[in-house]
Write an enzyme that holds these catalytic residues in place. Structure first.
Site, PDB file in Angstrom:
ATOM      1  N   SER A  26       0.969  -1.245  -0.002  1.00 16.65           N
ATOM      2  CA  SER A  26      -0.241   0.071  -0.114  1.00 16.65           C
ATOM      3  C   SER A  26       0.944   1.401   0.015  1.00 16.65           C
ATOM      4  CB  SER A  26      -0.905   0.047   1.230  1.00 16.65           C
ATOM      5  OG  SER A  26      -1.667  -1.086   1.321  1.00 16.65           O
ATOM      6  N   LYS A  50      -5.121   8.765  -8.935  1.00 16.42           N
ATOM      7  CA  LYS A  50      -5.004   7.498  -8.236  1.00 16.42           C
ATOM      8  C   LYS A  50      -6.470   6.836  -8.460  1.00 16.42           C
ATOM      9  CE  LYS A  50      -4.635   5.546  -3.575  1.00 16.42           C
ATOM     10  NZ  LYS A  50      -6.011   4.776  -3.322  1.00 16.42           N
ATOM     11  N   CYS A  64     -47.922   1.368   1.486  1.00 16.57           N
ATOM     12  CA  CYS A  64     -49.091   0.615   1.673  1.00 16.57           C
ATOM     13  C   CYS A  64     -49.726   0.843   3.453  1.00 16.57           C
ATOM     14  CB  CYS A  64     -48.907  -0.953   1.881  1.00 16.57           C
ATOM     15  SG  CYS A  64     -47.711  -1.479   2.888  1.00 16.57           S
ATOM     16  N   CYS A  96     -48.124  -5.377  -0.064  1.00 14.70           N
ATOM     17  CA  CYS A  96     -47.672  -3.909  -0.300  1.00 14.70           C
ATOM     18  C   CYS A  96     -47.390  -3.621  -1.666  1.00 14.70           C
ATOM     19  CB  CYS A  96     -46.297  -3.635   0.470  1.00 14.70           C
ATOM     20  SG  CYS A  96     -45.358  -1.927   0.030  1.00 14.70           S
TER      21      CYS A  96
END
Length: 650
Positions: A79, A103, A388, A410
C-alpha cells in the site's frame, strides 16, 4: 491521427456495425465498406504488432469457470503512505522530478506477457496472493492481447468502470436495494466474475500505472520512459504530470479542477520519483515503499440543515432512508439529497429533522453526510410502510440494521416485483409497463403472478382503460400466451429472489439438473458450495423457498406454464461441443435469436466471430465474399446454409 487512435476508431466502428447487423437486424454500412475498414485494421495490427482486446480481428470467446484460482505475485504489492496535505506532497518531492498521476478507484490488476502475448492477469488480492482473472481481462475494452515486445513483461494497472457506464447499468436495475453503490464495487464484481460474458458487458477499462519489469529494455533510469514505452506497446497509461516540489501546488489544483469532468472514478493522486534508482535506494517500511506517496482529496465540507428523511420501498420490501437537506454547492454543483443507506448509519449519525449536518462528495462525486453537528437523534423510524401503511420491521444482517415492509400485499413491493417478473430476461411479457401493472393491481385484477394469465376474464374492462383498446389487449394476450412456454432459468429469475440475477438463475438450474423441486429443498450451506453462489446468495435462496406465501405463488404459477425440459446431462446433447456462427438473413427462423436458442437447446454454442474453434458458419449465401465467409475459408471452417443445418441437426 496516430496509428493507435486509428486502430481504436476502426475497432469501434466495426464492432458497432456488427452489433447493428447481428443483434439489431439493421445495417449501418455496406459489406464493401466493412471489408475495407477491416482490412485497414488488419494491416495496422500487423504493422504495429499490437492487437487490442475487443478488436473484431480476434475472437476471445466467452467462457465460464468453476472458480478463480489463486496465485502469488512475483513481487509483493504494498500500500502507499497517504496524506491530505499538499505541503506534505511538495516536501516529499523536494527538488526531485516526480510523476504526479491519478489514483484511480477500481481494482488493481497485474498483467504478464510472454512472447508478445497476454499470458495471465491476476488481481492485487491481499498484496501477496491474488486471483487469476486472465479469461476476464481478455474482454476488457482496451487491453492489448498482443504487443510488439517479445520478451517477458509484467505491469500493473487499475481496472475501472466509467461513471457513464455505471449509471447505465444501475438504470437497468429496477430494485433500489440491488443497485450498485459506486463504480468501484461494480468493477470489483465485474472483474471477478466466473463467466467472462458478464464481464464483457460491463465495459471495463484498464489503465497502466507501473512497469514491474521488461527484460532487456533500457529505460534510462526514468519512470516516465517506462510510461512512454508502455504507451508504445498499446497500453492506455494513467494521465500524469512531471513536476518538482515547487510545482506541486499548481499541479494538484489542475487535477482537482479536472476531476469534475472525468468520466472515470479517482480518489486522489499518486506521486512517484522519476529517478528509479534513487527511489529504490530509499527502501521501504514494513508497510509502505518510500519511492511513492498517495494524496487523498481534502473533502469540501458544507454545513446545511436536514429537512426530511424520505423512505423509499423496493420490491424486496427494503425501505431505504434518503436524507433531504437545504441545497448547498459542492464541488461546483448543487446537491440536496444523499442516501443514508440503512438504519445502522441513520442511528450512528443521530439524525433529527432540523439538525445541522455537514455534507461532502465522496471522491468528489457522490453526496454523503459526513457528520451531524446537532445530534438530536429525533428521526422516527416509521412503523408503517409509506406506500401501503402496513407494518415495518427492523432486520439485522451481519451487524447491519435495515428497515423492511412486512406486508406481502404492499403495492410498492408488488409493482416492483411484477415489473421484474414481466421483464425481458424473466418472463418477457410485452405490453405490461410499470404503470399498466399498477392499474391492474389497484383494480384487483392481479394479486399473484398466476393471475396475469387470467386477465382475459377482465377483457371488457381492460379494453376501455386509458391507453388500451382491442388491439393493445390482443397483443397482450398473445404475449401472455407466448410467455407460457418458457424455461426454468427464466422462471427462477422472474421470482425476484434477492441477489439472484439471470446468470445466477441459470447456474442454479444447471447445478440441480433443471429440477425445481431439488432447488426448492436445498439449504443455504449446500447452495453456498456452488461455484459463484456463495453464502449470501445461498441464504437468500433458502429463505425465499422457506416462505409459505412464496411457495403458494410459485405452485399456482407452475400450473400456468409449459416449462421446456432441459436435460441435466448436457454431454448427451447432439450439438455438445460444436460452435456455430450465424450471419446473413434467415428464411425459416424469425431471427437469429430463434436459431441461437435452438442450437443452445441442443448443447451447441453460438459466438459472433469465426475462429479456428468454430465448427460451422451458417450463411444462406454460402458463396458470399463477406469477411466471415473469407475467414471461414481461410480456417477451413465449413459454411452451411440454414437448410443444411435443419437437414443435419434439427
Amino acid at each position: 491521427m496516430d496509428q493507435m487512435e486509428r486502430m481504436r476508431q476502426l475497432s469501434e466502428k466495426l464492432c458497432e456495425a456488427s452489433r447493428a447487423y447481428y443483434q439489431e437486424d439493421r445495417e449501418i454500412m455496406s459489406n464493401l465498406e466493412y471489408d475495407r475498414l477491416y482490412d485497414e485494421l488488419v494491416a495496422l495490427e500487423k504493422e504495429t504488432g499490437i492487437v487490442l482486446a475487443g478488436s473484431p480481428t480476434v475472437s476471445v470467446g466467452y467462457e465460464a469457470v468453476d472458480e478463480l484460482p489463486k496465485e502469488r505475485h512475483e513481487t509483493p504489492m504494498l500500500s502507499l503512505d497517504k496524506t491530505k496535505e499538499v505541503g506534505d506532497l511538495a516536501e516529499f518531492a523536494g527538488e526531485h522530478e516526480v510523476l504526479l498521476s491519478w489514483k484511480l478507484d477500481g481494482l488493481t490488476v497485474v498483467l504478464t506477457y510472454e512472447g508478445g502475448q497476454l499470458l495471465k492477469a491476476v488481481t492485487r488480492g491481499n498484496g501477496e496472493i491474488g486471483e487469476v482473472i486472465t479469461n476476464n481481462a481478455r474482454v476488457f475494452r482496451n487491453i492489448p492481447l498482443s504487443i510488439p515486445y517479445k520478451g517477458d513483461a509484467i505491469l500493473r494497472g487499475e481496472a475501472v468502470i466509467r461513471y457513464s457506464d455505471f449509471e447505465k447499468i444501475n438504470a437497468e436495475i429496477e430494485d433500489e436495494a440491488a443497485k450498485y453503490k459506486n463504480p468501484r464495487n461494480l468493477c470489483s464484481g465485474s472483474v471477478r466474475q466466473l463467466n467472462n460474458e458478464i464481464t464483457a458487458g460491463r465495459n471495463v477499462y484498464f489503465y497502466a500505472f507501473a512497469l514491474v519489469r521488461a527484460d532487456g529494455v533500457d529505460f534510462e533510469n526514468s519512470r516516465e520512459k517506462q510510461f512512454l514505452w508502455l504507451k508504445s506497446q498499446g497500453f492506455d497509461v494513467v494521465e500524469y504530470r512531471k513536476v518538482t516540489g515547487a510545482q506541486i501546488p499548481e499541479a494538484v489544483r489542475a487535477f482537482s479542477e479536472a476531476v469534475q469532468e472525468n468520466d472515470f472514478p479517482s480518489d486522489g493522486l499518486v506521486c512517484i520519483y522519476d529517478d528509479i534508482a534513487y527511489g529504490q535506494s530509499l527502501g521501504r517500511t514494513a508497510k509502505f515503499p518510500r519511492d511513492s506517496f498517495a494524496f487523498k482529496w481534502q473533502d469540501e465540507l458544507r454545513e446545511t440543515r436536514l429537512v426530511e428523511i424520505e423512505w423509499s420501498p423496493s420490491r424486496t420490501g427494503l425501505i431505504n432512508p434518503v436524507a433531504v437537506f437545504e441545497p448547498v454547492e459542492l464541488e461546483g454543483t448543487t446537491v440536496s439529497r444523499a442516501s443514508v443507506h440503512n438504519i445502522s448509519i441513520l442511528k450512528g449519525l443521530k439524525l433529527g429533522i432540523g439538525d445541522t449536518v455537514t455534507v461532502y462528495k465522496a471522491n468528489m462525486i457522490i453526496p454523503q453526510i459526513a457528520d451531524n453537528l446537532t445530534g438530536s437523534g429525533t428521526v422516527e423510524i416509521p412503523s408503517a410502510c409509506p406506500v401501503c401503511g402496513g407494518p415495518t420491521k427492523i432486520r439485522k444482517t451481519n451487524d447491519v440494521e435495515s428497515l423492511y415492509c412486512v406486508n406481502p400485499d404492499c403495492l410498492a413491493k408488488k409493482i416492483k416485483a411484477f415489473t421484474l417478473f414481466v421483464s425481458r430476461d424473466a418472463m418477457n411479457i410485452d405490453g405490461l409497463s410499470e404503470m399498466t401493472l399498477e392499474k391492474f393491481i389497484q383494480s384487483g385484477y392481479v394479486h399473484e403472478y398466476a393471475d396475469l394469465f387470467h386477465l382475459d376474464q377482465y377483457r371488457d374492462r381492460i379494453v376501455t382503460m386509458e391507453g388500451f383498446g382491442e388491439r393493445s389487449y390482443q397483443k397482450l394476450m398473445d404475449s401472455l400466451e407466448k410467455a407460457r412456454h418458457t424455461t426454468l432459468p427464466r422462471v427462477v429469475y422472474s421470482l425476484g429472489i434477492p441477489n439472484i440475477g439471470a446468470a445466477n438463475a441459470k447456474a442454479l438450474c444447471k447445478e440441480y439438473g433443471y429440477d425445481l423441486e431439488r432447488l426448492r429443498r436445498a439449504g443455504a450451506l449446500e447452495l453456498s458450495g456452488i461455484p459463484g453462489i456463495g453464502e449470501v446468495i445461498g441464504s437468500s435462496v433458502e429463505a425465499y423457498f422457506a416462505d409459505e406465501e412464496h411457495n403458494r405463488w410459485l405452485d399456482d404459477l407452475l400450473k400456468e406454464l409449459d416449462i421446456q425440459v432441459e436435460p441435466a446431462d448436457e454431454s448427451g446433447l447432439p450439438l455438445d461441443g460444436k460452435i456455430f456462427v450465424i450471419t446473413g438473413s434467415l428464411q425459416t427462423f424469425a431471427n437469429r435469436n430463434e436459431l441461437k436458442n435452438l442450437i443452445e437447446s441442443k448443447g451447441g454454442k453460438v459466438t459472433g466471430s469465426v475462429t479456428s474453434k468454430t465448427s460451422f458458419l451458417i450463411n444462406n449465401d454460402t458463396m458470399s465474399s463477406s469477411s466471415k465467409n473469407k475467414k471461414a475459408k481461410e480456417l477451413g471452417v465449413e459454411i452451411i446454409s440454414e437448410q443444411d443445418f435443419l437437414d443435419r441437426f434439427a
